[in-house]
Design a protein around this motif. Structure first.
Motif, mmCIF file in Angstrom:
data_model
loop_
_atom_site.group_PDB
_atom_site.id
_atom_site.type_symbol
_atom_site.label_atom_id
_atom_site.label_comp_id
_atom_site.label_asym_id
_atom_site.label_seq_id
_atom_site.Cartn_x
_atom_site.Cartn_y
_atom_site.Cartn_z
ATOM 1 N N LEU A 190 -11.787 11.298 -3.699
ATOM 2 C CA LEU A 190 -12.970 12.121 -3.942
ATOM 3 C C LEU A 190 -14.270 11.472 -3.478
ATOM 4 O O LEU A 190 -15.127 12.123 -2.892
ATOM 5 N N PHE A 191 -14.394 10.184 -3.761
ATOM 6 C CA PHE A 191 -15.670 9.511 -3.517
ATOM 7 C C PHE A 191 -15.651 8.596 -2.300
ATOM 8 O O PHE A 191 -16.626 7.927 -2.017
ATOM 9 N N ARG A 192 -14.526 8.557 -1.613
ATOM 10 C CA ARG A 192 -14.390 7.749 -0.393
ATOM 11 C C ARG A 192 -14.700 6.280 -0.623
ATOM 12 O O ARG A 192 -15.331 5.619 0.213
ATOM 13 N N PHE A 193 -14.287 5.772 -1.805
ATOM 14 C CA PHE A 193 -14.413 4.339 -2.059
ATOM 15 C C PHE A 193 -13.525 3.598 -1.074
ATOM 16 O O PHE A 193 -12.482 4.096 -0.667
ATOM 17 N N GLY A 194 -13.911 2.404 -0.711
ATOM 18 C CA GLY A 194 -13.050 1.569 0.100
ATOM 19 C C GLY A 194 -11.936 0.993 -0.764
ATOM 20 O O GLY A 194 -12.176 0.532 -1.877
ATOM 21 N N CYS A 195 -10.734 1.050 -0.288
ATOM 22 C CA CYS A 195 -9.592 0.524 -1.044
ATOM 23 C C CYS A 195 -9.463 -0.974 -0.793
ATOM 24 O O CYS A 195 -9.495 -1.422 0.357
ATOM 25 N N ILE A 229 -3.734 4.929 -14.626
ATOM 26 C CA ILE A 229 -4.704 4.050 -13.963
ATOM 27 C C ILE A 229 -4.609 4.199 -12.443
ATOM 28 O O ILE A 229 -5.615 4.369 -11.754
ATOM 29 N N ALA A 230 -3.388 4.147 -11.923
ATOM 30 C CA ALA A 230 -3.187 4.263 -10.473
ATOM 31 C C ALA A 230 -3.635 5.627 -9.955
ATOM 32 O O ALA A 230 -4.314 5.713 -8.921
ATOM 33 N N ALA A 231 -3.270 6.684 -10.668
ATOM 34 C CA ALA A 231 -3.657 8.030 -10.230
ATOM 35 C C ALA A 231 -5.171 8.201 -10.302
ATOM 36 O O ALA A 231 -5.772 8.825 -9.421
ATOM 37 N N GLY A 232 -5.792 7.644 -11.330
ATOM 38 C CA GLY A 232 -7.251 7.706 -11.430
ATOM 39 C C GLY A 232 -7.922 6.994 -10.266
ATOM 40 O O GLY A 232 -8.892 7.493 -9.683
ATOM 41 N N TRP A 233 -7.388 5.824 -9.934
ATOM 42 C CA TRP A 233 -7.940 5.070 -8.798
ATOM 43 C C TRP A 233 -7.734 5.843 -7.500
ATOM 44 O O TRP A 233 -8.655 5.958 -6.678
ATOM 45 N N HIS A 250 0.830 -1.202 0.000
ATOM 46 C CA HIS A 250 0.000 0.000 0.000
ATOM 47 C C HIS A 250 0.868 1.257 0.000
ATOM 48 O O HIS A 250 0.579 2.227 -0.720
ATOM 49 N N PHE A 251 1.934 1.267 0.817
ATOM 50 C CA PHE A 251 2.879 2.396 0.803
ATOM 51 C C PHE A 251 3.465 2.576 -0.594
ATOM 52 O O PHE A 251 3.559 3.695 -1.099
ATOM 53 N N ALA A 252 3.839 1.478 -1.227
ATOM 54 C CA ALA A 252 4.409 1.547 -2.577
ATOM 55 C C ALA A 252 3.381 2.094 -3.564
ATOM 56 O O ALA A 252 3.722 2.911 -4.432
ATOM 57 N N PHE A 253 2.137 1.664 -3.446
ATOM 58 C CA PHE A 253 1.085 2.151 -4.337
ATOM 59 C C PHE A 253 0.889 3.650 -4.160
ATOM 60 O O PHE A 253 0.800 4.391 -5.142
ATOM 61 N N VAL A 273 1.383 6.506 -6.951
ATOM 62 C CA VAL A 273 0.340 7.458 -7.331
ATOM 63 C C VAL A 273 0.906 8.881 -7.338
ATOM 64 O O VAL A 273 0.675 9.644 -8.268
ATOM 65 N N VAL A 274 1.669 9.220 -6.324
ATOM 66 C CA VAL A 274 2.195 10.577 -6.204
ATOM 67 C C VAL A 274 3.360 10.822 -7.167
ATOM 68 O O VAL A 274 3.417 11.851 -7.835
ATOM 69 N N ALA A 275 4.281 9.885 -7.270
ATOM 70 C CA ALA A 275 5.535 10.143 -8.001
ATOM 71 C C ALA A 275 5.741 9.274 -9.230
ATOM 72 O O ALA A 275 6.728 9.459 -9.948
ATOM 73 N N GLY A 276 4.845 8.357 -9.499
ATOM 74 C CA GLY A 276 5.046 7.427 -10.607
ATOM 75 C C GLY A 276 5.135 8.075 -11.972
ATOM 76 O O GLY A 276 5.785 7.548 -12.873
#
Length: 120
Positions: free
Chosen positions: A50-55, A40-44, A14-17, A21-24
Motif C-alpha cells: 500500500l505505502f511502497r515501503f522499501g523491503c 505480523i507478516a501479512a501486515g508488513w 524472500h520467496f518463502a516470506f 504472507v499469502v498462504a501462512g
C-alpha cells in the motif's frame, strides 16, 4: 563468491516470506499459534504494497548483488521475480486481490476452527 551466496539466499528467503504472507494463515488451521507470526507478516506485506515501503530483504539482496559485482534489482522483488515472470504484468491487481482473498479465507478458517474447538 560469498556475496553472491548471500544474495541468492536472500532471494530464496524472500520467496518463502511472500509465500508465507499469502498462504501462512492456512498453517494456522493445523497450528493455531502460527496465526500471530502470520498477522505480523501479512501486515508488513500489506504495508509494503500500500505505502511502497522499501523491503529490508530487497535492500539486503541489492547490496549483496552489488558487492558481488552484479547489478542490483531493477525494481523490487515482486517486480523482478514475479510480475511478468509468473503472471503477466497486466494482471498485477488481480493477483494482489487473489492474495488478499487467500489471506481472508485463511483467517476465516482459523476463526471457525478456534470457535469450534472452544465450543467442544
Amino acid at each position: 563468491m560469498g556475496w553472491r551466496i548471500l544474495a541468492d539466499a536472500t532471494m530464496v528467503l524472500h520467496f518463502a516470506f511472500v509465500a508465507f504472507v499469502v498462504a501462512g494463515g492456512f498453517l494456522a488451521w493445523r497450528w493455531p499459534r502460527a496465526i500471530i507470526p502470520h498477522l505480523i507478516a501479512a501486515g508488513w506485506g500489506l504495508a509494503i504494497a500500500l505505502f511502497r515501503f522499501g523491503c529490508p530483504l530487497t535492500w539486503v539482496e541489492d547490496r549483496a548483488r552489488e558487492r558481488a559485482g552484479d547489478a542490483s534489482l531493477a525494481g523490487g522483488f515482486i517486480d523482478t521475480y514475479l510480475t511478468g515472470v509468473i503472471y503477466p504484468e497486466r494482471y498485477l491487481v488481480q493477483v494482489q486481490v487473489l492474495a488478499a482473498v487467500a489471506v481472508a479465507v485463511s483467517w476465516t478458517g482459523v476463526a471457525v476452527r478456534l470457535r469450534t474447538a472452544r465450543s467442544s
